[in-house]
Scaffold this active site. Structure first.
Site, PDB file in Angstrom:
ATOM      1  CE1 TYR A 168      -3.458   2.872   0.671  1.00 20.14           C
ATOM      2  CE2 TYR A 168      -1.966   3.569   2.291  1.00 20.14           C
ATOM      3  CZ  TYR A 168      -2.916   3.819   1.518  1.00 20.14           C
ATOM      4  OH  TYR A 168      -3.704   4.996   1.641  1.00 20.14           O
ATOM      5  NE  ARG A 212       1.614  13.705  10.932  1.00 24.49           N
ATOM      6  CZ  ARG A 212       1.785  14.111   9.927  1.00 24.49           C
ATOM      7  NH1 ARG A 212       2.943  14.845   9.676  1.00 24.49           N
ATOM      8  NH2 ARG A 212       1.099  13.886   8.732  1.00 24.49           N
ATOM      9  NE  ARG A 225      -8.437   8.667   6.214  1.00 24.51           N
ATOM     10  CZ  ARG A 225      -7.928   9.825   5.754  1.00 24.51           C
ATOM     11  NH1 ARG A 225      -7.589  10.122   4.625  1.00 24.51           N
ATOM     12  NH2 ARG A 225      -7.187  10.455   6.997  1.00 24.51           N
ATOM     13  CG  PHE A 285      12.480  18.662  -3.483  1.00 22.85           C
ATOM     14  CD1 PHE A 285      11.479  19.256  -3.251  1.00 22.85           C
ATOM     15  CD2 PHE A 285      12.468  17.136  -4.012  1.00 22.85           C
ATOM     16  CE1 PHE A 285      10.156  18.664  -3.687  1.00 22.85           C
ATOM     17  CE2 PHE A 285      11.346  16.677  -4.268  1.00 22.85           C
ATOM     18  CZ  PHE A 285      10.344  17.307  -4.337  1.00 22.85           C
TER      19      PHE A 285
HETATM   20  C1  IN0 Z   1       6.352  14.456  -1.554  1.00 23.97           C
HETATM   21  C2  IN0 Z   1       7.439  14.002  -0.327  1.00 23.97           C
HETATM   22  C3  IN0 Z   1       8.591  14.031  -0.957  1.00 23.97           C
HETATM   23  C4  IN0 Z   1       9.778  14.999  -1.062  1.00 23.97           C
HETATM   24  C5  IN0 Z   1      10.884  14.721  -1.535  1.00 23.97           C
HETATM   25  C6  IN0 Z   1      11.316  13.619  -2.104  1.00 23.97           C
HETATM   26  C7  IN0 Z   1      10.479  12.464  -1.808  1.00 23.97           C
HETATM   27  C8  IN0 Z   1      10.931  11.231  -2.284  1.00 23.97           C
HETATM   28  C9  IN0 Z   1      10.234  10.200  -2.301  1.00 23.97           C
HETATM   29  C10 IN0 Z   1       8.946  10.512  -1.797  1.00 23.97           C
HETATM   30  C11 IN0 Z   1       8.513  11.636  -1.487  1.00 23.97           C
HETATM   31  C12 IN0 Z   1       9.162  12.708  -1.352  1.00 23.97           C
HETATM   32  O1  IN0 Z   1       7.477  14.926   0.709  1.00 23.97           O
HETATM   33  C13 IN0 Z   1       6.243  15.513   0.890  1.00 23.97           C
HETATM   34  C14 IN0 Z   1       6.316  16.436   2.228  1.00 23.97           C
HETATM   35  C15 IN0 Z   1       5.271  17.374   2.631  1.00 23.97           C
HETATM   36  O2  IN0 Z   1       4.182  17.502   1.706  1.00 23.97           O
HETATM   37  N1  IN0 Z   1       5.332  17.825   3.599  1.00 23.97           N
HETATM   38  C16 IN0 Z   1       4.142  18.828   4.288  1.00 23.97           C
HETATM   39  C17 IN0 Z   1       3.843  18.271   5.718  1.00 23.97           C
HETATM   40  C18 IN0 Z   1       2.841  17.292   6.239  1.00 23.97           C
HETATM   41  O3  IN0 Z   1       2.726  16.905   7.143  1.00 23.97           O
HETATM   42  O4  IN0 Z   1       1.735  17.000   5.158  1.00 23.97           O
HETATM   43  C19 IN0 Z   1       4.098  20.079   4.274  1.00 23.97           C
HETATM   44  O5  IN0 Z   1       3.066  20.778   4.288  1.00 23.97           O
HETATM   45  O6  IN0 Z   1       5.118  20.577   4.192  1.00 23.97           O
HETATM   46  C20 IN0 Z   1       5.331  14.527   1.330  1.00 23.97           C
HETATM   47  O7  IN0 Z   1       4.817  14.204   2.500  1.00 23.97           O
HETATM   48  N2  IN0 Z   1       4.585  13.750   0.235  1.00 23.97           N
HETATM   49  C21 IN0 Z   1       4.984  14.059  -1.198  1.00 23.97           C
HETATM   50  C22 IN0 Z   1       4.058  14.099  -2.214  1.00 23.97           C
HETATM   51  C23 IN0 Z   1       4.242  14.590  -3.341  1.00 23.97           C
HETATM   52  C24 IN0 Z   1       5.791  14.752  -3.649  1.00 23.97           C
HETATM   53 CL1  IN0 Z   1       6.078  15.270  -5.327  1.00 23.97          CL
HETATM   54  C25 IN0 Z   1       6.478  14.678  -2.707  1.00 23.97           C
HETATM   55  C26 IN0 Z   1       3.648  12.939   0.380  1.00 23.97           C
HETATM   56  C27 IN0 Z   1       3.980  11.230   0.488  1.00 23.97           C
HETATM   57  C28 IN0 Z   1       2.565  10.508   0.693  1.00 23.97           C
HETATM   58  C29 IN0 Z   1       4.791  10.949   1.688  1.00 23.97           C
HETATM   59  C30 IN0 Z   1       4.668  10.854  -0.764  1.00 23.97           C
END
Ligand code: IN0
Length: 421
Positions: A168, A212, A225, A285
């Site tokens: 998942y 969390r 969920r 990043f």
């Molecule tokens: C992310 C990821 C992310 C960033 C950088 C490299 C990555 C490599 C592999 C997978 C994910 C990667 O980072 C974000 C961070 C984020 O959104 N932080 C939130 C905090 C929060 O609590 O939500 C903020 O508001 O600052 C992330 O969590 N995800 C994400 C989604 C799309 C992309 Cl392009 C990059 C979500 C997830 C589900 C963990 C992949």
């Protein structure tokens, strides 16, 4: 008031917090003039807060691609998350989402607050998507297709085993890692890493979120969920929701610690992935969310509050991580500090204490062997706040100046805007 108390307790949070606030204001003023790009960047700031600032630091072409990828994934997530949509409506939307990217007319109303706006005005996202270079479009389309199919599969399937859990998390986050690696490669700035390493980057972040967000997810209306695997929680309680009841506190914390120990498996791969990155903006990043994740795990471990309310790293520490993460030495240093903090919380009476300590020791060893630990000053582990009355007076003066500055710039901005129109 809560934030004032936090600043008094951690006075050296103030500088990075102010810096972050100024950077956020600066970024908000840099919204592109075209309506579709303007919408996308405004939306990005609304849905991702501080993370949007890190995206903003990437080079233009890659930044646009990542911004669209991020919004497409948030939209897909909004459909998956909306528990009020019937399964027979939801599944076909998830399966066909990658095709909707090419249709400027398509939209589907769901979600709440800013996510509802994102869904209602999705035509701006597809318009911007269609302006991206073909290599970026292909990467985003491919991941959206695979993720939509994976999400659809798990609509009708529970997370039973730890293998299901990894599967998942692969669909919803590991694939994001694979997609980002493709975008970085398409930009010409990075080599293509092995898929297993990209996958682990996503799994580490997502497992931390799932841990969390236990309470928020279990209390979701109209339907809970549930992402914690039965194979883990059934060792402690009969039903997943029993973890939130006070009489099960001891079992709940043991289960939580088991989940944290499971998430730690991915750290080794994530460190390997980050150490191979070359571009400083791409590195930041990727590194900032990973440091936030190990920090969150350290905070959640052995912490009953996970079952009572929101457990999050304080804003000042987040600002510090954003301000100070520049090189791989910073990453090793922060992983070292947070792993040590976590290790100090392991109680020998915990059923998984031995394995937790082993996993932490592996991480600590990798960080030590990097040879970069002694070159830095730790800002994470410090038991007592180091301030005196002079410091408090200085903080108040800075806060007063800051407040005066913020209230003075507001009317001028409005005036400036009205002069421009
Ligand atoms: C992310 C990821 C992310 C960033 C950088 C490299 C990555 C490599 C592999 C997978 C994910 C990667 O980072 C974000 C961070 C984020 O959104 N932080 C939130 C905090 C929060 O609590 O939500 C903020 O508001 O600052 C992330 O969590 N995800 C994400 C989604 C799309 C992309 Cl392009 C990059 C979500 C997830 C589900 C963990 C992949």
């Amino acid at each position: 008031m809560g934030s004032l108390r936090a600043i008094l307790k951690h006075p050296d949070d103030l500088y990075p917090l102010v810096k972050l606030k100024i950077a956020a204001r600066h970024a908000e003023k840099q919204i592109p003039p075209e309506p579709h790009w303007g919408f996308c960047y405004t939306m990005l700031h609304k849905v991702s807060r501080s993370f949007a600032l890190v995206i903003q630091q990437l080079d233009t072409d890659l930044r646009d691609a990542v911004c669209i990828f991020y919004l497409v994934l948030r939209a897909l997530d909004t459909v998956e998350d909306d528990t009020s949509i019937a399964t027979d409506v939801k599944v076909p939307i998830l399966m066909a989402f990658h095709r909707h990217l090419y249709d400027r007319e398509w939209h589907f109303s769901c979600g709440a607050k800013e996510y509802k706006v994102l869904m209602d005005e999705f035509h701006h996202v597809s318009t911007a998507f269609l302006e991206l270079e073909r290599s970026y479009q292909e990467a985003i389309e491919d991941i959206t297709m695979r993720m939509g199919a994976g999400m659809a599969k798990f609509i009708c399937k529970e997370v039973e085993t730890t293998d299901d859990y990894d599967e998942y998390c692969h669909y919803v986050a590991g694939l994001v890692g694979l997609g980002l690696s493709k975008l970085f490669h398409a930009s010409g700035k990075e080599d293509l890493p092995p898929d297993t390493l990209s996958n682990s980057m996503g799994l580490f972040l997502q497992k931390t979120n799932i841990i969390r967000d236990y309470l928020e997810d279990i209390n979701e209306i109209p339907k809970s969920r549930m992402f914690w695997p039965r194979q883990i929680w059934s060792k402690y309680v009969n039903k997943l929701e029993d973890l939130k009841y006070e009489e099960n506190s001891v079992k709940a914390v043991q289960c939580l610690n088991d989940m944290v120990t499971n998430a730690l498996i991915h750290v080794e791969d994530s460190l390997k992935y980050m150490s191979a990155l070359r571009d400083p903006a791409i590195f930041r990043f990727c590194a900032i969310p990973q440091i936030m994740a190990i920090g969150t795990l350290a905070l959640c471990y052995n912490n009953i509050q996970v079952f009572r309310g929101v457990v999050k790293m304080r804003r000042g520490l987040t600002a510090k991580v954003i301000d100070r993460t520049k090189t791989m030495s910073d990453v090793y240093g922060d992983f070292y500090d947070f792993s040590r903090l976590l290790k100090s919380k392991v109680d020998d009476s915990d059923p998984n204490a031995k394995i937790t300590k082993e996993r932490l020791e592996t991480i600590l060893k990798i960080c030590r062997n990097s040879g970069s630990l002694n070159k830095r000053k730790s800002y994470i582990i410090r038991s007592e706040p180091r301030y005196n009355s002079t410091m408090i007076v200085i903080i108040f003066i800075i806060l007063a100046i800051l407040l005066a500055y913020l209230s003075a710039t507001r009317p001028r901005l409005v005036l400036w805007k009205s002069l421009c129109h």
